[in-house]
Design an enzyme around this catalytic site. Structure first.
Site, PDB file in Angstrom:
ATOM      1  CE1 TYR A  10      67.026 -42.030  -3.323  1.00 42.55           C
ATOM      2  CE2 TYR A  10      68.304 -40.793  -4.943  1.00 42.55           C
ATOM      3  CZ  TYR A  10      67.806 -40.936  -3.656  1.00 42.55           C
ATOM      4  OH  TYR A  10      68.104 -39.990  -2.717  1.00 42.55           O
ATOM      5  CG  LEU A  32      62.202 -55.589 -11.167  1.00 43.02           C
ATOM      6  CD1 LEU A  32      61.739 -56.837 -10.400  1.00 43.02           C
ATOM      7  CD2 LEU A  32      62.030 -54.357 -10.261  1.00 43.02           C
ATOM      8  CG  ASP A  49      63.761 -54.059 -21.740  1.00 47.23           C
ATOM      9  OD1 ASP A  49      64.632 -54.612 -21.037  1.00 47.23           O
ATOM     10  OD2 ASP A  49      63.971 -53.053 -22.452  1.00 47.23           O
ATOM     11  CG  PHE A  71      61.099 -42.183 -12.841  1.00 45.15           C
ATOM     12  CD1 PHE A  71      61.606 -41.036 -12.266  1.00 45.15           C
ATOM     13  CD2 PHE A  71      59.764 -42.486 -12.636  1.00 45.15           C
ATOM     14  CE1 PHE A  71      60.803 -40.205 -11.499  1.00 45.15           C
ATOM     15  CE2 PHE A  71      58.951 -41.667 -11.873  1.00 45.15           C
ATOM     16  CZ  PHE A  71      59.470 -40.523 -11.307  1.00 45.15           C
ATOM     17  CB  ALA A  72      62.744 -46.671 -17.744  1.00 43.18           C
ATOM     18  CB  ALA A  73      67.289 -43.448 -18.032  1.00 42.62           C
ATOM     19  CG  ASN A  90      69.070 -49.805 -22.226  1.00 47.00           C
ATOM     20  OD1 ASN A  90      68.110 -50.534 -21.984  1.00 47.00           O
ATOM     21  ND2 ASN A  90      70.247 -50.264 -22.579  1.00 47.00           N
ATOM     22  CE1 TYR A 139      71.626 -40.224 -17.211  1.00 47.93           C
ATOM     23  CE2 TYR A 139      72.672 -38.300 -16.235  1.00 47.93           C
ATOM     24  CZ  TYR A 139      71.601 -39.160 -16.331  1.00 47.93           C
ATOM     25  OH  TYR A 139      70.492 -38.948 -15.548  1.00 47.93           O
TER      26      TYR A 139
HETATM   27  N1  UFG Z   1      82.062 -37.547  -4.872  1.00 49.42           N
HETATM   28  C1  UFG Z   1      83.125 -37.888  -4.075  1.00 49.42           C
HETATM   29  N2  UFG Z   1      83.231 -39.180  -3.679  1.00 49.42           N
HETATM   30  C2  UFG Z   1      82.322 -40.139  -4.011  1.00 49.42           C
HETATM   31  C3  UFG Z   1      81.241 -39.780  -4.809  1.00 49.42           C
HETATM   32  C4  UFG Z   1      81.131 -38.471  -5.237  1.00 49.42           C
HETATM   33  O1  UFG Z   1      83.964 -37.047  -3.757  1.00 49.42           O
HETATM   34  O2  UFG Z   1      82.479 -41.318  -3.616  1.00 49.42           O
HETATM   35  C5  UFG Z   1      81.902 -36.151  -5.300  1.00 49.42           C
HETATM   36  C6  UFG Z   1      81.872 -35.980  -6.807  1.00 49.42           C
HETATM   37  O3  UFG Z   1      83.160 -35.833  -7.327  1.00 49.42           O
HETATM   38  C7  UFG Z   1      80.999 -34.725  -6.951  1.00 49.42           C
HETATM   39  C8  UFG Z   1      80.039 -34.807  -5.750  1.00 49.42           C
HETATM   40  O4  UFG Z   1      80.662 -35.685  -4.829  1.00 49.42           O
HETATM   41  O5  UFG Z   1      81.802 -33.593  -6.780  1.00 49.42           O
HETATM   42  C9  UFG Z   1      78.681 -35.366  -6.124  1.00 49.42           C
HETATM   43  O6  UFG Z   1      78.880 -36.593  -6.828  1.00 49.42           O
HETATM   44  P1  UFG Z   1      77.675 -37.620  -7.107  1.00 49.42           P
HETATM   45  O7  UFG Z   1      78.289 -38.810  -7.792  1.00 49.42           O
HETATM   46  O8  UFG Z   1      76.894 -37.861  -5.876  1.00 49.42           O
HETATM   47  O9  UFG Z   1      76.744 -36.818  -8.107  1.00 49.42           O
HETATM   48  P2  UFG Z   1      77.119 -36.150  -9.506  1.00 49.42           P
HETATM   49  O10 UFG Z   1      77.006 -34.667  -9.298  1.00 49.42           O
HETATM   50  O11 UFG Z   1      78.366 -36.651 -10.078  1.00 49.42           O
HETATM   51  O12 UFG Z   1      75.960 -36.739 -10.411  1.00 49.42           O
HETATM   52  C10 UFG Z   1      74.656 -36.263 -10.340  1.00 49.42           C
HETATM   53  C11 UFG Z   1      73.701 -37.366 -10.769  1.00 49.42           C
HETATM   54  C12 UFG Z   1      73.951 -37.754 -12.196  1.00 49.42           C
HETATM   55  C13 UFG Z   1      73.897 -36.529 -13.053  1.00 49.42           C
HETATM   56  C14 UFG Z   1      74.854 -35.486 -12.546  1.00 49.42           C
HETATM   57  C15 UFG Z   1      74.743 -34.213 -13.316  1.00 49.42           C
HETATM   58  O13 UFG Z   1      73.840 -38.491  -9.942  1.00 49.42           O
HETATM   59  O14 UFG Z   1      72.969 -38.661 -12.613  1.00 49.42           O
HETATM   60  O15 UFG Z   1      74.560 -35.174 -11.196  1.00 49.42           O
HETATM   61  O16 UFG Z   1      76.023 -33.678 -13.420  1.00 49.42           O
HETATM   62  F1  UFG Z   1      74.249 -36.813 -14.310  1.00 49.42           F
END
Ligand code: UFG
Length: 329
Positions: A10, A32, A49, A71-73, A90, A139
């Site tokens: 992304y 991929l 990889d 970015f690979a993770a 990874n 993570y």
């Molecule tokens: N949420 C919902 N419904 C969903 C998805 C998310 O209510 O279907 C809420 C979550 O509980 C959170 C907010 O929306 O309160 C954002 O959630 P995301 O999953 O979009 O993002 P996160 O904050 O959980 O995660 C992001 C990155 C991670 C990173 C993290 C750091 O995607 O990679 O921030 O805390 F680790």
């Protein structure tokens, strides 16, 4: 030549797109497993990889690589709790292979995708880079471990790094041609917009743990193309001989899930079907960045300042590609 690891993912693919738009030499290295070939059309892809150190050394030598953007993770917090082994292999061991390959091939510059998850439950907002990192999930711990590893390699082997701690990457390229496509999708904005489009069962809204704020968690949403531009600034900083740095990438503004729902309804003109479901384990209540350091030091300027603008670009992408890249079940 810049080697972009995980460039088909992304944030990676938006950075690759910007490199292409600016005519900057690059190659993408991706297995991929979560990335999409369709996201990097027009760029050279080497399928490989991160654990394959010998292959990495060969590619770095063959293409005369001087800098790596990494970015690979794996990046799903929930999955990291149930399957930490996958994340340590990874994210941590993979990056060790990469750093060893860089050392062997004499590649000096690395830009690393880190995360707000390294901060854990921070008591004060906004979060500055000097605040203590104390991740609360595997993570975040793997990303912090990698930050330490990179710093040690820099000190010992004369490498230079920029660590970029992303807050909530969001939105899609303004063309609507590339965007967010995870499987499974766990992120708020795609889930919200897909619910609006009648895809799936509607949005599940997770609440804050102790019903803080308006009862939902607050995040700092930052447009993926603004993240991409920060990578180029970081790259130029290193190519001009700049010192190793760590920066937050966020907007400084926090929005609750409820506020995001209303913003999505304003953008789409439709109701988001949703229901509340209690707290999602591992979600801190609030994460808001101070972006001042990178703004001041590298002159980072964001193009997308409102969540409506960010959601609009995601809306265009999801309407354009209802099945995303169409390469997953
Ligand atoms: N949420 C919902 N419904 C969903 C998805 C998310 O209510 O279907 C809420 C979550 O509980 C959170 C907010 O929306 O309160 C954002 O959630 P995301 O999953 O979009 O993002 P996160 O904050 O959980 O995660 C992001 C990155 C991670 C990173 C993290 C750091 O995607 O990679 O921030 O805390 F680790």
């Amino acid at each position: 030549m810049v080697l972009i690891l995980g460039g088909a993912g992304y944030v990676g693919s938006h950075t690759v797109r910007l490199m292409r738009e600016l005519g900057r030499e690059h190659i993408v290295y991706d297995n991929l497993s979560t990335g999409h070939q369709g996201a990097i059309e027009g760029s050279v892809l080497i399928k490989g990889d991160i654990l394959d150190k010998e292959h990495l050394v060969k590619v770095m030598r063959e293409y005369n690589v001087d800098s790596v953007i990494h970015f690979a993770a794996f990046s799903l917090v929930g999955e990291s709790v149930t399957n930490p082994e996958k994340y340590y292999i990874n994210n941590v061991y993979g990056t060790l292979c990469l750093l060893s390959a860089m050392k062997e091939a004499g590649v000096k510059n690395i830009i690393f995708s880190s995360t707000a998850a390294v901060y854990g439950d921070c008591p004060t907002m906004p979060i500055t880079e000097e605040m203590p990192a104390s991740p609360i999930n595997p993570y975040g711990k793997t990303k912090l471990a990698v930050e330490f590893m990179i710093r040690d390699f820099c000190t010992a082997y004369g490498m230079k790094s920029v660590v970029l701690r992303y807050f909530n990457a969001a939105g899609a390229h303004v063309s609507g041609e590339i965007g967010e496509d995870h499987f499974p999708e766990t992120h708020l904005i795609p889930n919200m917009l897909r619910a609006t489009m009648g895809i799936g069962k509607g949005l599940t809204v997770f609440t804050s743990k102790d019903n803080e704020g308006d009862g939902t968690c607050v995040r700092d949403y930052i447009h993926v193309s603004d993240l991409a531009s920060a990578h180029l600034l970081a790259l130029d900083h290193l190519l001009c001989g700049g010192e190793s740095k760590t920066y937050n990438l966020g907007s400084g503004n926090g929005y609750s899930v409820n506020e995001m729902l209303h913003a999505a309804e304003r953008v789409t003109g439709k109701k988001v079907p949703y229901e509340y479901k209690g707290h999602r384990e591992g979600d801190p209540y609030i994460l808001v960045a101070s972006p001042l350091k990178i703004e001041k030091e590298l002159g980072w300027v964001r193009k997308y300042s409102s969540v409506e603008d960010i959601i609009s670009t995601a809306w265009k992408w999801h309407n354009n590609r209802k099945n995303g890249y169409g390469d997953r079940e």
